[in-house]
Scaffold this active site. Sequence first.
Site, PDB file in Angstrom:
ATOM      1  N   TYR A 144       0.843  -1.210   0.000  1.00 53.39           N
ATOM      2  CA  TYR A 144       0.000   0.000   0.000  1.00 53.39           C
ATOM      3  C   TYR A 144       0.872   1.251   0.000  1.00 53.39           C
ATOM      4  O   TYR A 144       0.711   2.136  -0.856  1.00 53.39           O
ATOM      5  CB  TYR A 144      -0.895  -0.033   1.234  1.00 53.39           C
ATOM      6  CG  TYR A 144      -1.888   1.102   1.335  1.00 53.39           C
ATOM      7  CD1 TYR A 144      -2.990   1.168   0.492  1.00 53.39           C
ATOM      8  CD2 TYR A 144      -1.735   2.094   2.305  1.00 53.39           C
ATOM      9  CE1 TYR A 144      -3.920   2.196   0.608  1.00 53.39           C
ATOM     10  CE2 TYR A 144      -2.663   3.125   2.430  1.00 53.39           C
ATOM     11  CZ  TYR A 144      -3.753   3.174   1.580  1.00 53.39           C
ATOM     12  OH  TYR A 144      -4.666   4.193   1.694  1.00 53.39           O
ATOM     13  N   GLY A 147       3.045   1.463  -3.119  1.00 51.14           N
ATOM     14  CA  GLY A 147       2.142   1.634  -4.263  1.00 51.14           C
ATOM     15  C   GLY A 147       1.674   3.082  -4.359  1.00 51.14           C
ATOM     16  O   GLY A 147       1.683   3.695  -5.431  1.00 51.14           O
ATOM     17  N   VAL A 187     -11.987   2.516  13.583  1.00 48.43           N
ATOM     18  CA  VAL A 187     -13.237   3.156  14.020  1.00 48.43           C
ATOM     19  C   VAL A 187     -14.416   2.202  13.823  1.00 48.43           C
ATOM     20  O   VAL A 187     -15.208   1.975  14.748  1.00 48.43           O
ATOM     21  CB  VAL A 187     -13.465   4.499  13.288  1.00 48.43           C
ATOM     22  CG1 VAL A 187     -14.847   5.049  13.613  1.00 48.43           C
ATOM     23  CG2 VAL A 187     -12.385   5.509  13.674  1.00 48.43           C
ATOM     24  N   GLY A 206      -1.839   0.244  22.519  1.00 49.19           N
ATOM     25  CA  GLY A 206      -2.896   1.250  22.368  1.00 49.19           C
ATOM     26  C   GLY A 206      -2.379   2.664  22.569  1.00 49.19           C
ATOM     27  O   GLY A 206      -3.132   3.633  22.500  1.00 49.19           O
ATOM     28  N   THR A 209      -0.855   6.578  18.158  1.00 47.96           N
ATOM     29  CA  THR A 209      -1.846   7.639  17.936  1.00 47.96           C
ATOM     30  C   THR A 209      -2.292   7.706  16.475  1.00 47.96           C
ATOM     31  O   THR A 209      -1.575   7.304  15.573  1.00 47.96           O
ATOM     32  CB  THR A 209      -1.277   9.027  18.310  1.00 47.96           C
ATOM     33  OG1 THR A 209      -0.245   9.372  17.374  1.00 47.96           O
ATOM     34  CG2 THR A 209      -0.739   9.048  19.726  1.00 47.96           C
ATOM     35  N   ARG A 210      -3.489   8.256  16.298  1.00 51.04           N
ATOM     36  CA  ARG A 210      -4.002   8.623  14.986  1.00 51.04           C
ATOM     37  C   ARG A 210      -4.799   9.920  15.168  1.00 51.04           C
ATOM     38  O   ARG A 210      -5.241  10.249  16.262  1.00 51.04           O
ATOM     39  CB  ARG A 210      -4.947   7.545  14.421  1.00 51.04           C
ATOM     40  CG  ARG A 210      -4.299   6.209  14.088  1.00 51.04           C
ATOM     41  CD  ARG A 210      -3.310   6.309  12.943  1.00 51.04           C
ATOM     42  NE  ARG A 210      -2.828   4.999  12.518  1.00 51.04           N
ATOM     43  CZ  ARG A 210      -1.767   4.377  13.034  1.00 51.04           C
ATOM     44  NH1 ARG A 210      -1.080   4.926  14.011  1.00 51.04           N
ATOM     45  NH2 ARG A 210      -1.387   3.203  12.548  1.00 51.04           N
ATOM     46  N   PRO A 273       2.447   2.205  12.296  1.00 49.75           N
ATOM     47  CA  PRO A 273       2.990   3.534  12.625  1.00 49.75           C
ATOM     48  C   PRO A 273       2.601   3.936  14.054  1.00 49.75           C
ATOM     49  O   PRO A 273       1.461   3.730  14.472  1.00 49.75           O
ATOM     50  CB  PRO A 273       2.335   4.456  11.588  1.00 49.75           C
ATOM     51  CG  PRO A 273       1.998   3.560  10.445  1.00 49.75           C
ATOM     52  CD  PRO A 273       1.641   2.244  11.064  1.00 49.75           C
TER      53      PRO A 273
HETATM   54  P1  NAD Z   1     -12.653   1.883   0.342  1.00 44.95           P
HETATM   55  O1  NAD Z   1     -11.944   0.577   0.410  1.00 44.95           O
HETATM   56  O2  NAD Z   1     -13.995   1.988   0.986  1.00 44.95           O
HETATM   57  O3  NAD Z   1     -12.810   2.372  -1.156  1.00 44.95           O
HETATM   58  C1  NAD Z   1     -11.979   1.970  -2.207  1.00 44.95           C
HETATM   59  C2  NAD Z   1     -12.850   1.671  -3.415  1.00 44.95           C
HETATM   60  O4  NAD Z   1     -12.002   1.309  -4.519  1.00 44.95           O
HETATM   61  C3  NAD Z   1     -13.805   0.490  -3.193  1.00 44.95           C
HETATM   62  O5  NAD Z   1     -15.083   0.817  -3.666  1.00 44.95           O
HETATM   63  C4  NAD Z   1     -13.179  -0.629  -4.025  1.00 44.95           C
HETATM   64  O6  NAD Z   1     -14.107  -1.592  -4.451  1.00 44.95           O
HETATM   65  C5  NAD Z   1     -12.537   0.159  -5.137  1.00 44.95           C
HETATM   66  N1  NAD Z   1     -11.429  -0.567  -5.788  1.00 44.95           N
HETATM   67  C6  NAD Z   1     -10.399  -1.222  -5.185  1.00 44.95           C
HETATM   68  N2  NAD Z   1      -9.580  -1.738  -6.111  1.00 44.95           N
HETATM   69  C7  NAD Z   1     -10.107  -1.408  -7.326  1.00 44.95           C
HETATM   70  C8  NAD Z   1      -9.724  -1.678  -8.660  1.00 44.95           C
HETATM   71  N3  NAD Z   1      -8.626  -2.395  -8.948  1.00 44.95           N
HETATM   72  N4  NAD Z   1     -10.494  -1.191  -9.659  1.00 44.95           N
HETATM   73  C9  NAD Z   1     -11.618  -0.468  -9.393  1.00 44.95           C
HETATM   74  N5  NAD Z   1     -12.026  -0.198  -8.142  1.00 44.95           N
HETATM   75  C10 NAD Z   1     -11.273  -0.670  -7.126  1.00 44.95           C
HETATM   76  O7  NAD Z   1     -11.645   2.946   0.969  1.00 44.95           O
HETATM   77  P2  NAD Z   1     -11.803   4.531   1.209  1.00 44.95           P
HETATM   78  O8  NAD Z   1     -11.493   4.775   2.627  1.00 44.95           O
HETATM   79  O9  NAD Z   1     -13.051   5.026   0.616  1.00 44.95           O
HETATM   80  O10 NAD Z   1     -10.550   5.068   0.380  1.00 44.95           O
HETATM   81  C11 NAD Z   1     -10.688   5.733  -0.864  1.00 44.95           C
HETATM   82  C12 NAD Z   1      -9.309   6.234  -1.299  1.00 44.95           C
HETATM   83  O11 NAD Z   1      -8.823   7.159  -0.324  1.00 44.95           O
HETATM   84  C13 NAD Z   1      -8.269   5.134  -1.422  1.00 44.95           C
HETATM   85  O12 NAD Z   1      -7.471   5.380  -2.551  1.00 44.95           O
HETATM   86  C14 NAD Z   1      -7.465   5.269  -0.173  1.00 44.95           C
HETATM   87  O13 NAD Z   1      -6.137   4.832  -0.341  1.00 44.95           O
HETATM   88  C15 NAD Z   1      -7.543   6.768   0.099  1.00 44.95           C
HETATM   89  N6  NAD Z   1      -7.328   7.047   1.526  1.00 44.95           N
HETATM   90  C16 NAD Z   1      -8.325   6.831   2.433  1.00 44.95           C
HETATM   91  C17 NAD Z   1      -8.081   7.069   3.776  1.00 44.95           C
HETATM   92  C18 NAD Z   1      -9.129   6.862   4.829  1.00 44.95           C
HETATM   93  O14 NAD Z   1      -8.819   7.031   6.016  1.00 44.95           O
HETATM   94  N7  NAD Z   1     -10.366   6.580   4.532  1.00 44.95           N
HETATM   95  C19 NAD Z   1      -6.822   7.509   4.185  1.00 44.95           C
HETATM   96  C20 NAD Z   1      -5.836   7.694   3.232  1.00 44.95           C
HETATM   97  C21 NAD Z   1      -6.106   7.480   1.897  1.00 44.95           C
HETATM   98  N1  UDP Z   2      -6.296  -0.950  15.521  1.00 43.41           N
HETATM   99  C1  UDP Z   2      -6.674  -1.587  16.706  1.00 43.41           C
HETATM  100  N2  UDP Z   2      -7.728  -2.445  16.677  1.00 43.41           N
HETATM  101  C2  UDP Z   2      -8.446  -2.708  15.552  1.00 43.41           C
HETATM  102  C3  UDP Z   2      -8.071  -2.043  14.336  1.00 43.41           C
HETATM  103  C4  UDP Z   2      -6.978  -1.191  14.362  1.00 43.41           C
HETATM  104  O1  UDP Z   2      -6.063  -1.375  17.752  1.00 43.41           O
HETATM  105  O2  UDP Z   2      -9.413  -3.488  15.610  1.00 43.41           O
HETATM  106  C5  UDP Z   2      -5.180   0.019  15.547  1.00 43.41           C
HETATM  107  C6  UDP Z   2      -4.109  -0.247  14.520  1.00 43.41           C
HETATM  108  O3  UDP Z   2      -3.140  -1.136  15.048  1.00 43.41           O
HETATM  109  C7  UDP Z   2      -3.546   1.146  14.284  1.00 43.41           C
HETATM  110  C8  UDP Z   2      -4.768   2.050  14.461  1.00 43.41           C
HETATM  111  O4  UDP Z   2      -5.712   1.280  15.218  1.00 43.41           O
HETATM  112  O5  UDP Z   2      -2.597   1.470  15.266  1.00 43.41           O
HETATM  113  C9  UDP Z   2      -5.385   2.501  13.162  1.00 43.41           C
HETATM  114  O6  UDP Z   2      -5.603   1.361  12.378  1.00 43.41           O
HETATM  115  P1  UDP Z   2      -6.402   1.404  10.996  1.00 43.41           P
HETATM  116  O7  UDP Z   2      -6.343   0.026  10.421  1.00 43.41           O
HETATM  117  O8  UDP Z   2      -7.731   2.018  11.212  1.00 43.41           O
HETATM  118  O9  UDP Z   2      -5.604   2.443  10.075  1.00 43.41           O
HETATM  119  P2  UDP Z   2      -4.060   2.697   9.750  1.00 43.41           P
HETATM  120  O10 UDP Z   2      -3.206   1.776  10.573  1.00 43.41           O
HETATM  121  O11 UDP Z   2      -3.941   2.446   8.303  1.00 43.41           O
HETATM  122  O12 UDP Z   2      -3.865   4.109  10.146  1.00 43.41           O
END
Ligand code: NAD
Ligand code: UDP
Length: 311
Positions: A144, A147, A187, A206, A209-210, A273
């Site tokens: 991820y 990518g 969440v 735990g 942080t986020r 992280p």
């Molecule tokens: P999500 O998983 O709900 O949405 C991703 C969508 O992309 C889904 O509908 C999935 O079916 C579609 N998808 C996945 N692979 C695909 C492919 N190969 N072709 C077509 N569709 C495909 O996640 P989200 O939280 O809505 O995230 C949306 C975007 O925002 C993502 O690119 C994610 O990396 C970015 N983002 C989200 C967060 C967050 O906290 N929500 C944080 C950082 C970045």
């Molecule tokens: N996390 C947790 N319990 C869960 C899911 C996540 O303690 O059921 C923690 C995870 O280890 C991370 C933070 O919550 O430290 C945020 O995780 P999430 O998967 O939501 O997002 P990301 O790690 O990509 O920020």
Amino acid sequence: MKKILVTGGAGFLGSHLCERLLNDGNEVICLDNYFTGSKRNIMHLMGNPYFEVIRHDVTAPFFIEVDQIYNLACPASPIHYQYNPVKTVKTSVMGAINMLGLAKRIHARILQTSTSEVYGDPNVHPQPEEYWGHVNPIGVRSCYDEGKRCAETLFFDYHRQNNVDIKVVRIFNTYGPHMHPNDGRVVSNFIIQALKGEDITIYGSGEQTRSFCYCSDLIEGLIRMMNTADGITGPINLGNPNEFTINQLAELVIELTGSKSRIVHVAAASDDPQQRQPVITKAKEILNWEPTVQLREGLQKTIEYFIRLNG
Ligand code: NAD
Ligand code: UDP
């Protein structure tokens, strides 16, 4: 009226974006392969004559005439992006190449939803856009993180080499209604565990942080960024700078749901992280944007959504 393509439009953020763009009077084409997205998220938009849904995988080329492209397609939850890591890289990298190629050909403006994960497990805190990050290139999160980093590279190279009109935002942890119940992110996991009275599973101490941003704030930031003047490329951080430990989040979810769930600590996630907080000075200055929904209020709305979803 603009014609706008949203890849990943059936996902959590994509579905909110489609709805907002339609409400703003645009024509919206939602493209998704439904890996983590769901038709349920966009069902309420289906009757709108200006809304169109196409099942397509962004790793394959796609042709259409639009004015703007929001590129969101990519699984965002660690359990989903680690399920098929090679596919995750393909989605980010080949998806970016296919969408940038399209933008180049049709002279569309294109916005990339990058991520705070490009900063990895940061040793600069909070994280400004100038920070280059601290990313493990060979770990379980790398598919991820790397990518998304490569996608950013492609965006800037298409801009320099082909003059493609790009916008890049780095999204920090965002939550809200339309998260998939099995999404796996913290969440939704905590809320569902609390509502079912199951143990709330904290990975590790735990104390990591986020900083949690509510979805409506994030969508506003995306739209403002897309509509900035020519030449403003970003990257720009979008997130809520209020930082919480995961322990604090668990306690708040228990309080707001009135749950009797116990908090349990299980094994830490690999390469997790330890701290994350956005510097949003650029977003404030360039987009005149800052979050308005704080965690307590946003969690309440999200809890109400999951209660409705479970009937
Ligand atoms: P999500 O998983 O709900 O949405 C991703 C969508 O992309 C889904 O509908 C999935 O079916 C579609 N998808 C996945 N692979 C695909 C492919 N190969 N072709 C077509 N569709 C495909 O996640 P989200 O939280 O809505 O995230 C949306 C975007 O925002 C993502 O690119 C994610 O990396 C970015 N983002 C989200 C967060 C967050 O906290 N929500 C944080 C950082 C970045
Ligand atoms: N996390 C947790 N319990 C869960 C899911 C996540 O303690 O059921 C923690 C995870 O280890 C991370 C933070 O919550 O430290 C945020 O995780 P999430 O998967 O939501 O997002 P990301 O790690 O990509 O920020």
